[in-house]
Scaffold this motif. Structure first.
Motif, mmCIF file in Angstrom:
data_model
loop_
_atom_site.group_PDB
_atom_site.id
_atom_site.type_symbol
_atom_site.label_atom_id
_atom_site.label_comp_id
_atom_site.label_asym_id
_atom_site.label_seq_id
_atom_site.Cartn_x
_atom_site.Cartn_y
_atom_site.Cartn_z
ATOM 1 N N ARG A 1 -116.134 -56.081 66.755
ATOM 2 C CA ARG A 1 -116.359 -55.112 67.837
ATOM 3 C C ARG A 1 -115.131 -54.209 68.016
ATOM 4 N N LEU A 2 -115.402 -52.908 67.838
ATOM 5 C CA LEU A 2 -114.310 -51.932 67.870
ATOM 6 C C LEU A 2 -114.513 -50.956 69.023
ATOM 7 N N ARG A 3 -113.504 -50.862 69.872
ATOM 8 C CA ARG A 3 -113.534 -49.850 70.943
ATOM 9 C C ARG A 3 -112.702 -48.672 70.480
ATOM 10 N N GLN A 4 -113.354 -47.514 70.413
ATOM 11 C CA GLN A 4 -112.707 -46.371 69.766
ATOM 12 C C GLN A 4 -111.873 -45.548 70.756
ATOM 13 N N CYS B 1 -109.897 -54.116 69.071
ATOM 14 C CA CYS B 1 -110.715 -54.463 67.907
ATOM 15 C C CYS B 1 -110.700 -55.967 67.690
ATOM 16 N N ALA B 2 -111.848 -56.574 67.883
ATOM 17 C CA ALA B 2 -111.983 -58.015 67.639
ATOM 18 C C ALA B 2 -112.807 -58.175 66.365
ATOM 19 N N PHE B 3 -112.249 -58.940 65.427
ATOM 20 C CA PHE B 3 -112.924 -59.094 64.134
ATOM 21 C C PHE B 3 -113.735 -60.377 64.079
ATOM 22 N N ASN B 4 -114.697 -60.394 63.191
ATOM 23 C CA ASN B 4 -115.297 -61.644 62.785
ATOM 24 C C ASN B 4 -114.148 -62.537 62.323
ATOM 25 N N PRO B 5 -113.968 -63.708 62.957
ATOM 26 C CA PRO B 5 -112.769 -64.505 62.668
ATOM 27 C C PRO B 5 -112.725 -65.126 61.285
ATOM 28 N N VAL B 6 -113.831 -65.082 60.578
ATOM 29 C CA VAL B 6 -113.883 -65.732 59.270
ATOM 30 C C VAL B 6 -112.788 -65.198 58.340
ATOM 31 N N TYR B 7 -112.363 -63.968 58.561
ATOM 32 C CA TYR B 7 -111.374 -63.365 57.667
ATOM 33 C C TYR B 7 -109.933 -63.621 58.121
ATOM 34 N N GLY B 8 -109.758 -64.271 59.286
ATOM 35 C CA GLY B 8 -108.425 -64.695 59.717
ATOM 36 C C GLY B 8 -107.421 -63.571 59.909
ATOM 37 N N VAL C 1 -106.439 -50.181 62.075
ATOM 38 C CA VAL C 1 -107.667 -50.980 62.107
ATOM 39 C C VAL C 1 -108.675 -50.516 61.046
ATOM 40 N N THR C 2 -108.548 -49.260 60.604
ATOM 41 C CA THR C 2 -109.597 -48.666 59.770
ATOM 42 C C THR C 2 -109.932 -49.496 58.523
ATOM 43 N N THR D 1 -114.079 -55.974 56.566
ATOM 44 C CA THR D 1 -114.784 -57.094 57.204
ATOM 45 C C THR D 1 -116.237 -56.737 57.512
ATOM 46 N N THR D 2 -116.445 -55.540 58.032
ATOM 47 C CA THR D 2 -117.841 -55.179 58.326
ATOM 48 C C THR D 2 -118.602 -55.007 57.020
ATOM 49 N N GLY D 3 -117.909 -54.480 56.006
ATOM 50 C CA GLY D 3 -118.547 -54.328 54.691
ATOM 51 C C GLY D 3 -119.025 -55.675 54.186
ATOM 52 N N GLU D 4 -118.182 -56.682 54.260
ATOM 53 C CA GLU D 4 -118.582 -58.024 53.799
ATOM 54 C C GLU D 4 -119.749 -58.541 54.636
#
Ligand SMILES: Cc1cc2nc3c(=O)[nH]c(=O)nc-3n(C[C@H](O)[C@H](O)[C@H](O)COP(=O)(O)OP(=O)(O)OC[C@H]3O[C@@H](n4cnc5c(N)ncnc54)[C@H](O)[C@@H]3O)c2cc1C
Length: 492
Positions: free
Chosen positions: A316-319, A338-345, A384-385, A391-394
């Motif tokens: 989730r990205l706040r622009q 920007c909060a990432f899917n944590p799987v990517y650490g 963040v880009t 991460t979103t691509g994966e």
């Protein structure tokens, strides 16, 4: 003494007399931000809604802390630069510094990672240990005040709304006479209140536009348990990681050594294939990974805790960087942006890089006096880009993912990264290139350097090999969210 009075005592004077910065949230980003602000302000007040437990314990404000947390090489470098000695303290407390090559066994989509020294170390711990260690380094700073048990409820501003002038604070546990809101004045307010930050609403209430949000959710879930490893176990790894295999095998798992000679075991499933939190379900899920090694190891180990679940994992990205204006005296960083899917650490390392950017902006703005909040948010946006695209691509490889778009660029990225991952088992050089990007030592463009590109193209142009027969495709998974796979199959 009431919390309110204690806080008044803790926060000396007013912003007219001294230059004060306020940090919202005493998590990882908040503590790092406080450290760099202390180089420029007379006083830095960190407002944390939780009461901090005395030892190395979990607390409600960071529910993710029960789950797998480690710092990539770049993240550890940033933390160590801000707080020299943290690394040694973590190791003394039982953390492990592991080479991503020699100490890991990783099962990728097309086979196991090569056993070569990469010189890329990551450090493992429980998240409460990391927080407690950093806090111990931060708190003695003479300019930093850490105020626990108070929640920021909003921002205060100048009458003409052009600048934020402080924060509105309420005590978390309200006793008699403590329900009143208090305003704590500040010249600069840094929001590092994490994924659930209400800063967009606070800005709206001051008449500013809220940042637009982008969200990509592959519906990952975690389940985590701590184990006592068996006294004797034949193994050639410190960390064992069995990856999933998009789009077919949604399940992954990891055993990570943590302080106290224990193992932290996290299982993860994507596309709503959430790992169960009961004993039998947890073990069955582990058994259904693409290799039996993790299940075999934990079935010999002794559980030390209950199993904890976690599902708030969307990207989730706040622009903020795209806004046309922001009030003076307010910036946001970390998961709040920007909060990432944590799987990517990635989260803590990226937060560290954002704090480095804050330090740069403070140095070039007369210690924050002329700091341009939009310029800072644009710099955060740039940081963040690339991680966002990766991460979103994966996550977009999974058919159930919501948000985002599979553009031609994403398809190309999918193809290229897949070729890179296909090369990993046989090429230490490609493995290193891949991990340098993971550890944020190099940018993703380095995956296109000639020696890697050449191998990718050579492989792509070679006659297609049959898919490895040891990696079966569990047919049930495509059936949708409820689908489950139970076949165990990949062996070395
Ligand atoms: C399951 C999971 C596993 C993860 N694993 C890793 C990993 O291995 N490596 C990695 O680098 N990253 C990992 N992350 C990401 C990492 O947890 C975050 O990126 C990181 O904590 C962000 O730091 P932050 O300071 O922005 O937010 P947080 O660390 O979440 O801190 C926010 C703080 O703000 C406080 N707060 C919130 N609202 C208020 C308020 N109104 N007033 C006062 N205080 C407030 C909270 O209590 C909390 O202390 C993982 C995340 C998850 C969900």
């Amino acid at each position: 003494m009431s919390h309110l009075h204690r806080m008044e005592e803790q926060t000396r004077g007013s912003a007219e007399e001294l230059r004060r910065a306020v940090v919202i949230g005493g998590g990882i980003g908040g503590m790092m931000a406080a450290r760099v602000l202390a180089d420029h302000f007379d006083e830095v007040v960190v407002i944390e809604r939780d009461h901090i437990p005395p030892g190395v314990e979990n607390r409600p404000g960071v529910p993710q802390a029960r789950h797998l947390h480690f710092l990539m090489k770049r993240g550890l470098m940033v933390v160590e630069q801000l707080f020299p000695g943290v690394r040694a303290d973590l190791l003394a407390a039982g953390s492990h510094l592991l080479d991503q090559g020699t100490d890991f066994r990783i099962l990728y989509r097309y086979g196991w990672s090569p056993r070569v020294k990469l010189g890329l170390e990551l450090i493992t711990f429980t998240r409460p240990l990391l927080e407690a260690t950093i806090r111990r380094h931060l708190l003695p700073h003479p300019k930093v005040r850490f105020v626990e048990g108070f929640e920021v409820a909003g921002l205060s501003s100048r009458a003409d709304l052009s600048a934020v002038t402080g924060v509105r604070i309420v005590p978390r546990r309200r006793g008699e006479g403590e329900s009143e809101e208090q305003i704590l004045q500040a010249e600069l307010v840094v929001d590092s209140s994490g994924r659930t930050s209400p800063a967009p609403q606070w800005l709206e209430s001051l008449g500013y536009a809220a940042p637009e949000e982008a969200e990509v959710d592959a519906f990952w879930g975690y389940a985590t348990r701590i184990y006592q490893p068996p006294a004797h176990i034949a193994k050639d790894w410190q960390t064992l990681l069995v990856m999933n295999r998009p789009p077919y095998q949604p399940r992954a798992g990891i055993i990570q050594p943590i302080e106290g000679g224990r193992w932290l075991v996290s299982l993860a499933g994507v596309m709503h294939d959430y790992p169960p939190t009961d004993d039998e379900g947890f073990l069955n899920f582990a058994r259904s990974l693409s290799a039996p090694d993790l299940y075999n190891a934990i079935s010999q180990a002794k559980p030390l805790t209950r199993i904890w679940g976690y599902r708030r994992t969307s990207n989730r990205l706040r622009q903020y960087d795209r806004l046309s204006r922001l009030p003076q005296g307010f910036v946001a960083l970390g998961d709040s942006v920007c909060a990432f899917n944590p799987v990517y650490g990635l989260g803590m390392t990226l937060t560290g890089l954002e704090v480095e950017e804050l330090a740069r902006c403070l140095r070039t703005s007369d210690g924050g006096r002329t700091l341009d909040p939009l310029a800072f948010q644009k710099a955060v946006g740039k940081l963040v880009t690339a991680p966002w695209a990766l991460t979103t691509g994966e996550d977009l490889r999974w058919p159930a993912t919501q948000g985002g778009e599979i553009t031609a660029k994403v398809k190309l990225l999918h193809w290229y990264i897949d070729q890179v991952i296909r090369l990993i088992p046989q090429s230490p050089e490609v493995f290193l290139a891949f991990q340098e990007v993971n550890h944020m030592i190099k940018g993703p463009e380095s995956l296109f350097r000639p020696r890697v590109l050449f191998r990718v193209l050579k492989q792509a142009l070679a006659p297609a090999k049959a898919a490895p027969k040891t990696l079966p495709v569990p047919a049930t998974v495509h059936a949708g969210a409820e689908a489950r796979t139970s076949t165990v199959t990949l062996h070395r």
